[in-house]
Each structure stands twice: as C-alpha cells, then as structure tokens.
Design a protein around this motif. Structure first.
Motif, short mmCIF file in Angstrom:
data_model
loop_
_atom_site.label_atom_id
_atom_site.label_comp_id
_atom_site.label_asym_id
_atom_site.label_seq_id
_atom_site.Cartn_x
_atom_site.Cartn_y
_atom_site.Cartn_z
N THR A 156 13.17 13.36 5.17
CA THR A 156 12.79 12.12 6.04
C THR A 156 11.29 12.29 6.58
OG1 THR A 156 15.02 11.67 6.83
CG2 THR A 156 13.18 10.45 7.95
N VAL A 157 10.38 11.35 6.06
CA VAL A 157 9.19 10.96 6.49
C VAL A 157 9.00 9.80 7.26
CG1 VAL A 157 8.36 12.57 4.78
CG2 VAL A 157 8.50 10.21 4.41
N THR A 158 7.90 9.37 7.88
CA THR A 158 7.56 8.11 8.47
C THR A 158 6.67 7.28 7.47
OG1 THR A 158 5.91 8.84 9.61
CG2 THR A 158 7.87 8.95 10.60
N LEU A 159 6.62 6.03 7.80
CA LEU A 159 5.67 5.15 7.10
C LEU A 159 4.37 5.59 7.25
CD1 LEU A 159 5.41 2.53 5.40
CD2 LEU A 159 5.15 1.27 7.52
N ASN A 160 3.80 6.05 8.44
CA ASN A 160 2.60 6.44 8.54
C ASN A 160 2.31 7.56 7.73
OD1 ASN A 160 1.36 4.29 10.27
ND2 ASN A 160 2.18 5.37 12.11
N ASP A 161 3.18 8.47 7.77
CA ASP A 161 3.01 9.69 6.93
C ASP A 161 2.59 9.34 5.58
OD1 ASP A 161 3.96 11.51 9.01
OD2 ASP A 161 5.89 11.55 8.74
N VAL A 162 3.35 8.73 4.95
CA VAL A 162 2.86 8.03 3.75
C VAL A 162 1.55 7.54 3.59
CG1 VAL A 162 3.68 6.56 1.89
CG2 VAL A 162 5.39 7.63 2.93
N LEU A 163 1.40 6.50 4.48
CA LEU A 163 -0.05 5.85 4.43
C LEU A 163 -1.35 7.05 4.50
CD1 LEU A 163 0.85 2.55 6.30
CD2 LEU A 163 0.32 2.61 4.25
N GLN A 164 -0.98 7.77 5.42
CA GLN A 164 -2.11 8.93 5.69
C GLN A 164 -1.96 9.98 4.73
OE1 GLN A 164 -1.71 9.95 9.61
NE2 GLN A 164 -1.48 8.01 10.56
N GLY A 165 -1.15 9.92 3.70
CA GLY A 165 -1.13 10.77 2.57
C GLY A 165 -0.65 12.38 3.33
N LYS A 166 0.31 12.35 4.03
CA LYS A 166 0.76 13.77 4.62
C LYS A 166 2.00 13.98 3.73
CE LYS A 166 -1.14 12.71 9.29
NZ LYS A 166 -0.71 12.67 10.68
N VAL A 167 2.58 13.25 2.77
CA VAL A 167 3.82 13.70 2.41
C VAL A 167 3.47 14.45 1.07
CG1 VAL A 167 5.81 12.83 1.34
CG2 VAL A 167 4.82 11.52 3.15
N ASP A 168 4.07 15.42 0.94
CA ASP A 168 4.05 16.65 -0.19
C ASP A 168 4.52 15.79 -1.40
OD1 ASP A 168 4.21 18.42 -2.28
OD2 ASP A 168 5.05 19.91 -0.56
N SER A 169 3.66 15.60 -2.53
CA SER A 169 4.13 14.97 -3.73
C SER A 169 5.52 15.55 -4.27
CB SER A 169 3.02 15.31 -4.74
OG SER A 169 2.94 16.76 -5.20
N LYS A 170 5.82 16.70 -4.06
CA LYS A 170 7.14 17.53 -4.53
C LYS A 170 8.28 16.63 -4.00
CE LYS A 170 5.52 21.82 -5.27
NZ LYS A 170 5.69 23.61 -4.81
N LEU A 171 8.35 15.95 -2.89
CA LEU A 171 9.26 15.17 -2.05
C LEU A 171 9.32 14.00 -2.90
CD1 LEU A 171 8.70 15.88 1.48
CD2 LEU A 171 10.48 17.04 -0.08
N ILE A 172 8.62 13.24 -3.78
CA ILE A 172 8.37 12.13 -4.23
C ILE A 172 8.77 12.33 -5.71
CG2 ILE A 172 7.14 9.92 -4.60
CD1 ILE A 172 5.33 10.95 -1.96
N LYS A 173 8.02 13.15 -6.24
CA LYS A 173 8.28 13.25 -7.84
C LYS A 173 9.55 13.39 -8.39
CE LYS A 173 6.25 15.46 -11.88
NZ LYS A 173 5.91 14.03 -12.67
N ASP A 174 9.93 12.58 -9.33
CA ASP A 174 11.37 12.41 -9.94
C ASP A 174 12.51 12.30 -8.80
OD1 ASP A 174 10.14 12.56 -12.28
OD2 ASP A 174 10.50 14.91 -12.39
N LYS A 175 12.04 11.53 -7.80
CA LYS A 175 13.15 11.42 -6.68
C LYS A 175 13.57 9.98 -6.73
CE LYS A 175 13.12 15.84 -5.55
NZ LYS A 175 11.75 16.44 -5.74
N LYS A 207 0.75 -1.20 0.05
CA LYS A 207 0.14 -0.27 -0.08
C LYS A 207 0.93 1.27 0.05
CE LYS A 207 -3.70 2.27 2.56
NZ LYS A 207 -4.51 2.17 3.95
N ALA A 208 1.86 1.00 0.83
CA ALA A 208 2.72 2.41 0.92
C ALA A 208 3.45 2.64 -0.31
CB ALA A 208 3.83 2.19 2.22
N ILE A 209 4.02 1.64 -1.25
CA ILE A 209 4.70 1.58 -2.18
C ILE A 209 3.76 2.32 -3.48
CG2 ILE A 209 5.97 0.59 -4.08
CD1 ILE A 209 7.10 -1.28 -1.86
N ASN A 210 2.42 1.91 -3.43
CA ASN A 210 1.75 2.01 -4.34
C ASN A 210 1.30 3.60 -4.24
OD1 ASN A 210 1.01 -0.12 -6.15
ND2 ASN A 210 -0.12 -1.14 -4.52
N ILE A 211 1.35 3.98 -3.28
CA ILE A 211 0.97 5.58 -2.75
C ILE A 211 2.10 6.32 -3.35
CG2 ILE A 211 1.01 7.16 -0.97
CD1 ILE A 211 -0.75 5.28 0.72
N LEU A 212 3.32 5.84 -2.99
CA LEU A 212 4.64 6.63 -3.60
C LEU A 212 4.79 6.40 -5.05
CD1 LEU A 212 7.12 5.35 -0.96
CD2 LEU A 212 6.38 7.40 -1.04
#
Length: 762
Positions: free
Chosen positions: A251-270, A89-94
């Motif tokens: 750095t973020v936590t697994l729960n941050d990812v699962l709860q959708g709290k991570v800004d997409s800018k931190l993920i895209k093209d990273k 689930k976490a990987i799919n969100i990412l």
C-alpha cells in the motif's frame, strides 16, 4: 405357557434403543428446522469469521498495489472530491511504469475541475484504466461511469453486505441490464482479467454456467451455502477468502505517487487500485477482522476490491481453493450424526470420566474438523452440530430422568399391588380345602435340560422356596452359564396357581429393573411351565462373604467399612424404587472374581411369595439373626436392610453369627464388645445401623454413606496434620509418624498424633 425373557429383553432393549434414538432424532430435527429458518446463522457466521482469522498468515499479494487517498492527501489537495487533474496526473505517473491495469474506485459521473480535459483524454487514449460505476437497486439509483470510457473498461463497485453488516461475499458478475451502469462485470474481475489474459489464461464458461479461470472454477453460491439460509445470492457470487489479514497487498498513498516516492518495481506488471481510505468519507466496511479486542477496525472499500482481485489471481494461478460447503443433505446428516453421538454418550453415565472424555473428544472433533476443512476451503456446520450434540445428550438425560421417575412410580405401585396380592394369597391358603393335593416337588439331576433350553451342571443351593442350579444356556452363542431357580408351588388349586403366576411376573419385572445395576445380577428369563415356576439369572463367578469368612476367620475394620460402603451404594439404587431386599446376609453377598466388587444376590421377595405356606418364613426370610425386629413382625422397611448390613458388619468383625450374640433384655440391642474390633467412630456407625427400633436407625443408605464419607475425611485431615508435624519435629520421629500415617485405625491415629504433639511441645 413359556415366556422367555430372552425375547422379552430383546424387545425391551430394542424399544429402549429405539426410543432413545427417537428422542435424539426429534431434537436434531428441531435443530435442523431452526437452522433452515436461519436461527443459527448469526452464530455460525461468527464461527466462520473465527476460522478465517486462522488463515491470515499468508504474505501480501505483490501482484497488486493499492493506492490509498488518505486524510493527509485530502488536506494537501484542500478539497474533496480530488480534482480530475490530480487524478489524471497520478494515473499518468503510474502508467509510465507499465502496470497491467489500473482500477479507479472513485465515481466520476460528472466533471470535477480543474483538469477534466486531461482526465477525459487519458481515459480515451488508454486501454489500461478502468473506472467504477454503481448498479441500480431498489434503494438507490445507478451511478454511471465517465461518459468517455468504453464499456469494456467499466466495472461495478457494488459490495454485498450481510445482515450483520459484515462483508463476506464477492459479487463479480450480474446479468447485463439497460441502465446507467450497464457493465455485467465487477471492477475486481475486470482487473483480474487484465492480468490473467496476458498470462495466457482466458475465461471460459463451464457446466451450469460456472466461470473457469485457469485452475479455478468459479461456481456461484446459492442462498444456502454454509450458515446462510435464503440469503440474496443473485448474480454470480463466491465467498470472499480473507487469507491475507487486514493488508492483502502493498500500500502507498496518493501523495507518494505524486511525489515519485513509489518504487517502479511495485508498479511494473502489476494491478493498481486507487481509492479512498479517509474515515471521514465513510467508504469503509466491517469484515471478519473488524473486531480487534475493544477496537473496531473497518476496511476501506478499495482494499476489499484489492482482496477480490487477489482471490481471483490466487485461485486461477496458484490453485488456492475457493470456499465451499457440503450440500444441504450432507449438512443435515452431519447434524443428525452428532445428535446421535451426544445421546450415545449418556449410555456412559455410570462411568462419568469416560463419558466426559467422550463428550470432550466429540466437541474437539467437531471444532477440529471445521478447522481442518477450512484450510481446504471447506465450510461445515459447527454451532448446529454442537447444539445437536449437547441437545441430544441433555434431552436423553431429561428423558431418562422422566422414564426413571415413571419406572420408580410403576415399581412402587407393583410392590404395593404385590403386597396386597400376597395378603390375598395368604387368605386363600388358610381357607383352602384340605382335599387339595400339593404338587410333588421336582428335583433335577445333573445333565437334565429344563424347558428344552437350560442344561443343569450342578445344584447350587436348596431352601424352602425351591432349588438353585448352575446351568448352561444351550440356545445362546458360547453357551454361557446362568443360574436357574426352580420355585416350589405348594398347591395345585387353579386360583392359587393363577395368583402365584401373577406375583411371579410382577416380581420378575421388578428384578429386571434392579438388574440394571452392575452389582445386581441380571434377570434373563422368567418361566411358568405346567405349574412349574422358574427364574433364570446371570451367573456371577466368585465367592460369597461367608465363604471368605471361613478362610480368614475375621475381617479388619477397613475391610468391613469397604463392605458397608459398597452395599450402601447398591441399596441407594434399589431404594429409588422403594424396594426392600429382605434377605441381606453373608451368603447373599458375593465378591465378583473379575473385578473384586461386591454383588448383592437373592432378593427376598421371591422367597416371600413361595414360602407363604410356612408362617415362620412369612415373618422372616432369614433366620440367622440378620433380620430386623420389624421384618420378623412381617413389616419390613428400608431401614430393615440397613439393620441387616449392620449385622453383616458385626458378623465379619467377630466371626460370630448375629443370631448367637446376646441381646440386652431391656432394650433389645445386640451386645458385642466393639472396642476389641473397631474404632469408636466405626462402632457408633454400626450401632446406629443395628438399633432395635427402626426409627433410631439410619433411614436410608445415603445417610450411612454420608457418615462414612465424613469419617474418611476426618482421617485424611488428621493425616494432613501429622504431615505438618513431620516437618516440625526431629527426623528421628519420622519412622514412628510414618507408621501412624499408613494406619487406617482412627483411634490409633488420634492417640499417637496427640502423643506426638505433646512430645513436640515439651
């Protein structure tokens, strides 16, 4: 026979330098051997860690995001390991936010329900997710990757740990092997390539099997890089560059990812890495940053992998230098160089402030060079260089002390042998046949050249022992001045001449040793040529004290104390060799024109040898009242020179030759009205120096210097007390007190200070 001291000194100096260089090289060689055996590895690695900490000012690498599975995440999941379903689930969100790659730093060699099917399908359908395996080792078996994952998406998670438990190296490639973990690439390299290839940066193989990534050439280290000695450098390793402190990436936590709290800018093209940071799981390591005061902070394994990815990207794209070191030969030269510098610093032992400045500067240069090089990725030896520097200095001090002790013993033996030889020579002279003819004394005119080298300028002095000439050395560049002493031979008997030659050679060796002191003239040559005896010494330009006294009539108390202090410093040096000057008088104390320091000239040993025919000269070289009673009796001791200096002081103060002053017929003590010239303390010091019985005198120069130092300290204490009184008393007394403070007359200071105190109290 012609024995030129120029060659003698040249050889002596060469031997001295050669021996001291040999001592330095020996110490440096031992240090190199210890280093090659790994003796400095622990200490140099500590310095390396300190240098790394100086580079931790760079910002986080925003090309990477680290997802930590914390203790809170485990409590939320209420289980460990995290299930395949949660992980999927976490990987799919990412993946929805389109990262370049995701690295999972979790072993998934067997299913962890629920959600295994979801996780398996994810891995099968995505080419952006890499998972780790573990390489096989002698201690542990291999851990395979998930079975559904293609091999080109597998990276090993093995981290190389040094002997002290600290991670300093980045293992990124191993030779392919048939095992349950068959990948040759590390997780960090897999993820870095996933980022670089879309940027148009393809890996290439360079010379010697190095890996070229963009601006970086990843040359694998060998077992002897920097401080390492025979470290296991198997596979392809580089030094891990900790430029970004304890938090190299956002750095973020697994729960941050699962709860959708991570800004997409931190993920895209990273590049995303997922791993555990929970202390209870013990997937943490010591790093150069672990020691933080009294605390120990470990770094999660996934953070280390993030660091490794960041290093690849920074080197390939930004051109950050990789950590490098000199070749083994260059490092050895560096160590030897500082050993020689440390030894060379001891040549300044006579100038301690300059020596300390040189040594301090050298240590600053060693450490400063390491810091400067480290900012360019360089790793140079620090601890071995410092130990070599200090070892060279300490070893040479020890060697010089040992050599000085041997020299003292040697000269003491030579002095003893000389006294015996003089006694034998005296016996030969008494028993000599009256038919022997005494060689005619040769007198040299201005312009004459002695032994084809020394051109006479003028005669400086004449005595029973011979003549002294100011000369020019025609064989040296610049034709420097020197003093040539022609010593009279009073017999042509072969036995006597042979014995005199031996005595002269011994005396020359003694003078060569004492000439090392900056306030004693150097001996430049000793020559015996056709029954003619010569000594060649350094020429000191200046006036003797007897010449100064003619100009000023008398010296002040302060000037006399300064004279005593300087002469005592010289006598302290020659007393180390049990030597007695025998002829201290105003004529033989010269004030050097260049620096106004006093120079002690004309040692009396030569005169004793060449005046044996004259019984009066045997008993006393000096006949002007400077010689002590025991010296007049032919038994000089070190206290005899103390006596002569005391007589010099009286002569300077009174302007009267000591031989013209009356003596107490009962005690033999010199009679002079000291109260007219000096304070009671100075008079007491001079009185003890000139006591008739040598047992009542100071026994050596250091005792005199000690009393002089104590006397000066008393004056300073009194001055300080008067300074306090100035603050207490009225301003109208300031002028009178200022006069007292600037006076060096101890008696005047005491009397006026006491008067001032009584006036203040009333």
């Amino acid at each position: 026979m012609l024995n030129s001291i120029s060659q003698w000194l040249k050889n002596s100096f060469g031997r001295k330098i050669g021996l001291e260089v040999l001592v330095s090289l020996s110490i440096s060689t031992m240090i190199v051997i210890v280093r090659q055996l790994g003796g400095f590895e622990y200490f140099d690695l500590g310095v390396y860690d300190w240098l790394l900490k100086l580079h931790t000012r760079e910002n986080q690498d925003n090309r990477i995001l680290t997802v930590l599975i914390t203790e809170d995440d485990i409590q939320t999941e209420k289980r460990w390991p995290i299930s395949d379903g949660t992980l999927a689930k976490a990987i799919n969100i990412l993946l929805e936010n389109e990262p370049y790659a995701i690295g999972v730093d979790l072993y998934r060699d067997f299913p962890i329900e629920p959600g295994t099917d979801d996780f398996t399908n994810l891995l099968a359908n995505s080419d952006r997710v890499s998972v780790v395996c573990k390489l096989e080792s002698e201690a542990q078996p291999a851990v395979p990757p998930p079975p559904s994952l293609p091999i080109d998406l597998v990276g090993f998670a093995d981290i190389v740990i040094d002997g002290d438990g600290v991670v300093r190296r980045n293992l990124f490639y191993v030779e392919p092997q048939e095992s349950r973990c068959p990948t040759p690439y590390s997780l960090a390299l897999q993820l870095a390539l996933s980022y670089l290839i879309p940027q148009g940066i393809e890996p290439q193989v360079g010379e010697n099997g190095s890996l070229i990534l963009g601006k970086a050439t990843l040359k694998p280290i060998d077992g002897s890089i920097g401080a390492y000695r025979q470290v296991d450098a198997s596979g392809y390793q580089i030094m891990l560059d900790y430029r970004r402190g304890n938090s190299p990436t956002p750095t973020v936590t697994l729960n941050d990812v699962l709860q959708g709290k991570v800004d997409s800018k931190l993920i895209k093209d990273k590049v995303i890495l997922i791993g555990v940071s929970a202390p209870s799981l013990r997937d943490s390591f010591y790093t150069p940053f672990s020691r933080q005061g009294e605390d120990v902070v470990l770094m999660p394994g996934v953070t280390l992998h993030s660091y490794m990815v960041s290093q690849f990207l920074s080197s390939a794209i930004d051109g950050h230098p990789l950590i490098w070191s000199w070749s083994n030969g260059e490092e050895i030269i560096w160590i030897y160089f500082w050993g020689l510098v440390g030894s060379a610093s001891i040549f300044l032992l006579s100038r301690p402030l300059l020596m300390i400045l040189l040594q301090g500067s050298s240590l600053v240069i060693i450490v400063g060079s390491a810091i400067i090089f480290s900012f360019q990725g360089g790793w140079i030896p620090v601890v071995p260089a410092i130990v070599s520097f200090m070892g060279g200095a300490i070893a040479l001090v020890g060697y010089n002390a040992y050599k000085a002790k041997n020299e003292q013993l040697s000269i003491q033996q030579q002095v003893s042998d000389q006294e015996k030889s003089i006694a034998v020579l005296q016996m030969l002279l008494k028993s000599q046949s009256q038919t022997h003819k005494i060689s005619k004394v040769t007198t040299y005119e201005e312009g004459s050249v002695i032994v084809g080298r020394y051109q006479i300028i003028k005669r400086l002095g004449k005595g029973g022992f011979g003549n002294s000439y100011l000369s020019v050395d025609q064989m040296l560049p610049g034709k420097p001045y020197c003093v040539v002493k022609r010593l009279n031979a009073y017999s042509d008997d072969t036995k006597i001449l042979t014995l005199m030659e031996k005595l002269l050679e011994t005396e020359a060796k003694i003078l060569e040793k004492v000439g090392k002191h900056p306030q004693i003239p150097d001996l430049l040559a000793y020559i015996q040529d056709n029954n003619n005896f010569f000594l060649v010494q350094e020429y000191i330009e200046g006036k003797t004290l007897i010449q100064e006294l003619k100009d000023k009539a008398k010296y002040s108390e302060n000037e006399v104390l300064q004279i005593i202090e300087e002469i005592m410093e010289i006598l302290s040096f020659i007393e180390q060799y049990n030597l007695v000057h025998r002829d201290i008088k105003l004529d033989n104390i010269l004030r050097r024109q260049s620096d106004k320091s006093l120079v002690l000239i004309d040692f009396g040993g030569i005169k004793q040898i060449f005046n044996l025919k004259n019984e009066t000269a045997i008993n006393a070289v000096s006949n002007e009242g400077y010689a002590s009673p025991e010296q007049l009796a032919g038994q000089p001791v070190m206290a005899s020179d103390i006596y002569s200096v005391g007589m010099v002081a009286i002569h300077c103060l009174t302007g009267t030759f000591p031989g013209k002053l009356p003596r107490d017929p009962q005690t033999g003590e010199i009679l002079w009205d000291s109260s007219k010239y000096v304070s009671p303390v100075t008079a007491k010091i001079i009185k003890k120096m000139t006591s008739y019985h040598f047992k009542d005198r100071y026994q050596n120069a250091q005792e005199v210097s000690k009393d002089l130092k104590h006397y000066k300290s008393q004056i300073e204490e009194l001055k300080n007390q008067i300074d306090i009184d100035i603050e207490i008393d009225e301003d109208k007394k300031a002028e009178e007190v200022s006069e007292i403070v600037h006076s060096e007359n101890f008696l005047q200071l005491q009397e006026k200070a006491e008067k001032l105190r009584r006036k203040r109290l009333s």
